[in-house]
Design a protein around this motif. Structure first.
Motif, PDB file in Angstrom:
ATOM      1  N   THR A 469      33.461  44.160  33.490  1.00 36.63           N
ATOM      2  CA  THR A 469      33.572  43.536  34.664  1.00 36.63           C
ATOM      3  C   THR A 469      32.114  42.353  34.606  1.00 36.63           C
ATOM      4  O   THR A 469      31.334  42.691  34.248  1.00 36.63           O
ATOM      5  N   VAL A 471      30.490  39.214  36.856  1.00 40.42           N
ATOM      6  CA  VAL A 471      30.007  38.883  37.996  1.00 40.42           C
ATOM      7  C   VAL A 471      29.257  37.475  37.541  1.00 40.42           C
ATOM      8  O   VAL A 471      28.408  37.517  36.864  1.00 40.42           O
ATOM      9  N   THR A 486      33.324  38.438  41.319  1.00 40.78           N
ATOM     10  CA  THR A 486      33.922  39.415  40.353  1.00 40.78           C
ATOM     11  C   THR A 486      35.441  39.293  39.589  1.00 40.78           C
ATOM     12  O   THR A 486      36.021  38.875  40.292  1.00 40.78           O
TER      13      THR A 486
END
Length: 686
Positions: A469, A471, A486
């Motif tokens: 993930t 960001v 994201t």
């Protein structure tokens, strides 16, 4: 170094420290007297400004040198990927509130006579045309300094001295004028300063006349005339000198008497009356109805006793050390005050690299000046790419952006990625900001990976088939941080190197007289079978690739009923892995029992006493007609086979004069199927 810009808290967020609040390192003892001297000179000049200025702000253009784009960088301007670095530096300066980019394009960079290869000249011209477009597309203005190029440690690698040494004063003036016209008409800067430091130019070009007010004004008038002949508009042209120039008033008055739009000046040493000279030049310009600008300025760290003694590289080599930062900030603030007090059009800082990095004197102070400058240049490039700013940079922004910027950039958009088994490349679209975006913070699974002045992040050495993930947050030079955007991305699986299993159970079954049907048991694969390669040959040892099939069956429609064919099959997957061949099997089509159609249109094409030529229309067959049978007889009921021929005509040369003959034709195929005969025709020879 102590200019560490980013700190990570226990939360998944980024806070950017305000570097200007950090305490600078102590001044080394050998420079304490110089530091005190310069600080006093700056303070004294500020007192002079305060005495005459009512404190009202004036909209001075805030400029800075785009040093990576200077012509002194030489041919590396065209190196692959270099231009991206120029755009990164432009963005980093814009984030500090800089609204005008200052670029050196010095003579003879855009003089075709300087190059033995015309392509070199065109490369430089194309570079600056594109740079001008990109600067203006970013909402910025372009100020070009057009003086003379010369090699200087830490500044320039371009050395035109051999070429300059061949020019007479008249040729030099003409060359300068022609280059200025090219810049004005093709590059289209907003401001073009065509004479900046007469003394420096005279020494670099070996042209003493350039260091006289009369010679300099003469050259300026030629330049202005050359620009005028191009018909270009919208380019403000100026000329000037350094505030340390001997007889600077003569130069300023001479330039003010020409058709220039502004008088320019450079400020480096502030010893003696050099700062006060700036006010005098501005007053001369304004008395003549001209604008005034400062295209270069930075604080020389030089004692009064060292003027004219130290080399320029030695002086430059003092600048990169961090203990000077408060003095640099005070100097820049003084120039900002001067610009507003005297209503300058623009004020441009020269050593913009120190907006991104200073060196620690304890670590680098023992190096030579050239080594210090080289190290500072390398670290500045890295700092620009990672969006790092020094206290001088943040102080510089606060001088020119009011009120202090507290507005964060917009959140990045358009996130996407590409991946391999061990790498993920994340990309995004640029954010926007009220001043300028300084860079982007990249987090992976909540951990800060890097800050970058760019629109991509490369993540290396990752395990295959793993999800992450990301960001991305945008920030400006004062640490205002955007909301995060994201993206979930995964590395690819390890490459497939395993071939499918060998096909089994291959059979070849006759379907028609021209087709053999093939079928086999489907193969298996660790990922999946993509298809099958069909092999065919005249013998078991000569099979070769013939066709492909996506299923475990296929048909061969191109068979001869009299021939035997040999077949094999191999399976393959999407990665191109191919199995071994299956066992070879033999097959043949059904026998052909269908005769061709009866020929039509039989006639005598020509008749003579010794020759009868027949012709007819071709027959058709389910496979192929192999030939035609020719029959002849003395009566229609007594026909004998004379010949078998492939074409649709036949010449009978075994005839006699005044004789009657009956002819008929039948078609046959390779399986000896024969059609019925045509109706007989009667031919009588003459």
């Amino acid at each position: 170094m102590f200019w560490n810009k980013f700190v990570k808290t226990i939360e998944i967020s980024l806070f950017i420290s305000i570097l200007g609040a950090q305490i600078p390192p102590p001044v080394p003892s050998q420079y304490q007297d110089l530091y005190t001297q310069l600080s006093g000179q700056i303070s004294s000049f500020n007192t002079t400004i305060s005495a005459g200025w009512n404190g009202q702000p004036y909209p001075v253009l805030n400029a800075a040198q785009l040093r990576s784009a200077a012509c002194e960088q030489g041919s590396q301007l065209f190196a692959p990927g270099y231009y991206n670095g120029v755009l990164n530096e432009m963005q980093s300066l814009q984030a500090l509130g800089v609204n005008t980019m200052t670029v050196h394009v010095d003579f003879p960079t855009l003089d075709p006579a300087f190059y033995s290869n015309p392509a070199d000249y065109q490369n430089y011209l194309n570079f600056y045309i594109q740079l001008s477009k990109d600067i203006h597309a970013s909402g910025l203005k372009l100020l070009i300094e057009n003086a003379v190029a010369f090699p200087q440690p830490g500044i320039s690698t371009l050395d035109p001295s051999a070429f300059l040494g061949t020019l007479s004063w008249a040729q030099y003036e003409q060359g300068r004028a022609q280059q200025a016209a090219v810049i004005a008409s093709q590059v289209h800067p907003d401001y073009l300063s065509v004479i900046t430091e007469p003394e420096t130019e005279a020494n670099a070009a070996s042209q003493p006349s350039a260091n006289t007010a009369g010679g300099s004004v003469e050259m300026l008038n030629q330049i202005l005339a050359a620009i005028q002949t191009t018909g270009v508009t919208g380019v403000s042209v100026g000329a000037g000198c350094g505030t340390w120039q001997a007889n600077f008033q003569d130069f300023a008055n001479g330039f003010a008497g020409t058709a220039v739009q502004f008088l320019d000046m450079h400020i480096y040493p502030i010893n003696n009356s050099y700062l006060q000279n700036a006010i005098t030049i501005a007053q001369i310009a304004q008395a003549a109805g001209k604008q005034v600008g400062m295209s270069e300025a930075w604080l020389y760290k030089i004692r009064d006793s060292e003027l004219g003694v130290l080399s320029s590289s030695t002086v430059y080599g003092r600048d990169p050390f961090g203990f000077w930062a408060p003095l640099d900030q005070s100097f820049l603030q003084t120039l900002s005050n001067l610009g507003q007090y005297m209503k300058f059009t623009f004020v441009s800082a020269f050593w913009s690299s120190y907006f991104h990095v200073y060196l620690d004197y304890a670590t680098y102070g023992s190096m030579s000046a050239s080594q210090v400058l080289s190290t500072a240049g390398e670290q500045a490039g890295s700092a620009i790419n990672t969006a790092q700013y020094t206290p001088t940079a943040t102080a510089f922004e606060k001088m020119h952006v009011s009120p202090v910027d507290t507005i964060p950039p917009s959140a990045p958009t358009g996130l996407g990625f590409t991946a391999t088994t061990s790498q993920i490349n994340v990309t995004w679209l640029a954010s926007t900001d009220n001043v300028g975006v300084a860079g982007y913070a990249v987090f992976r699974n909540g951990t800060l990976m890097e800050n970058i002045n760019g629109l991509y992040h490369q993540d290396f050495n990752l395990p295959a088939n793993t999800s992450y993930t990301y960001v991305i947050k945008a920030f400006d030079a004062l640490g205002n941080l955007s909301p995060g955007t994201t993206l979930i991305a995964s590395t690819r699986s390890n490459p497939d190197t395993q071939a499918p299993s060998v096909p089994t159970g291959l059979t070849a079954t006759a379907a028609t007289s021209s087709q053999v049907n093939l079928s086999w048991t489907a193969s298996t694969d660790n990922v999946g079978v993509l298809g099958y390669k069909i092999y065919r040959g005249a013998s078991a040892s000569t099979v070769s690739i013939y066709s492909n099939s996506s299923a475990n069956s296929s048909a061969d429609p191109n068979c001869s009923p009299t021939a035997t064919y040999y077949y094999a099959v191999a399976a393959y997957d999407a990665a191109g892995n191919t199995s071994a061949l299956s066992p070879v099997v033999a097959g043949r089509s059904l026998p052909d029992t269908v005769p061709p159609s009866v020929p039509t249109g039989l006639k005598a094409a020509s008749v003579s006493s010794s020759n009868v030529t027949l012709s007819w229309n071709a027959s058709t067959d389910n496979i192929a007609v192999s030939g035609y049978r020719i029959y002849r007889g003395s009566t229609a009921g007594n026909m004998q086979l004379m010949a078998v021929v492939p074409p649709t005509s036949y010449s009978d040369t075994r005839v006699s004069t005044k004789r009657s003959y009956y002819y008929a034709v039948a078609a046959q195929d390779s399986s000896t199927n024969v059609s019925a005969q045509t109706a007989p025709i009667l031919i009588t020879t003459p």
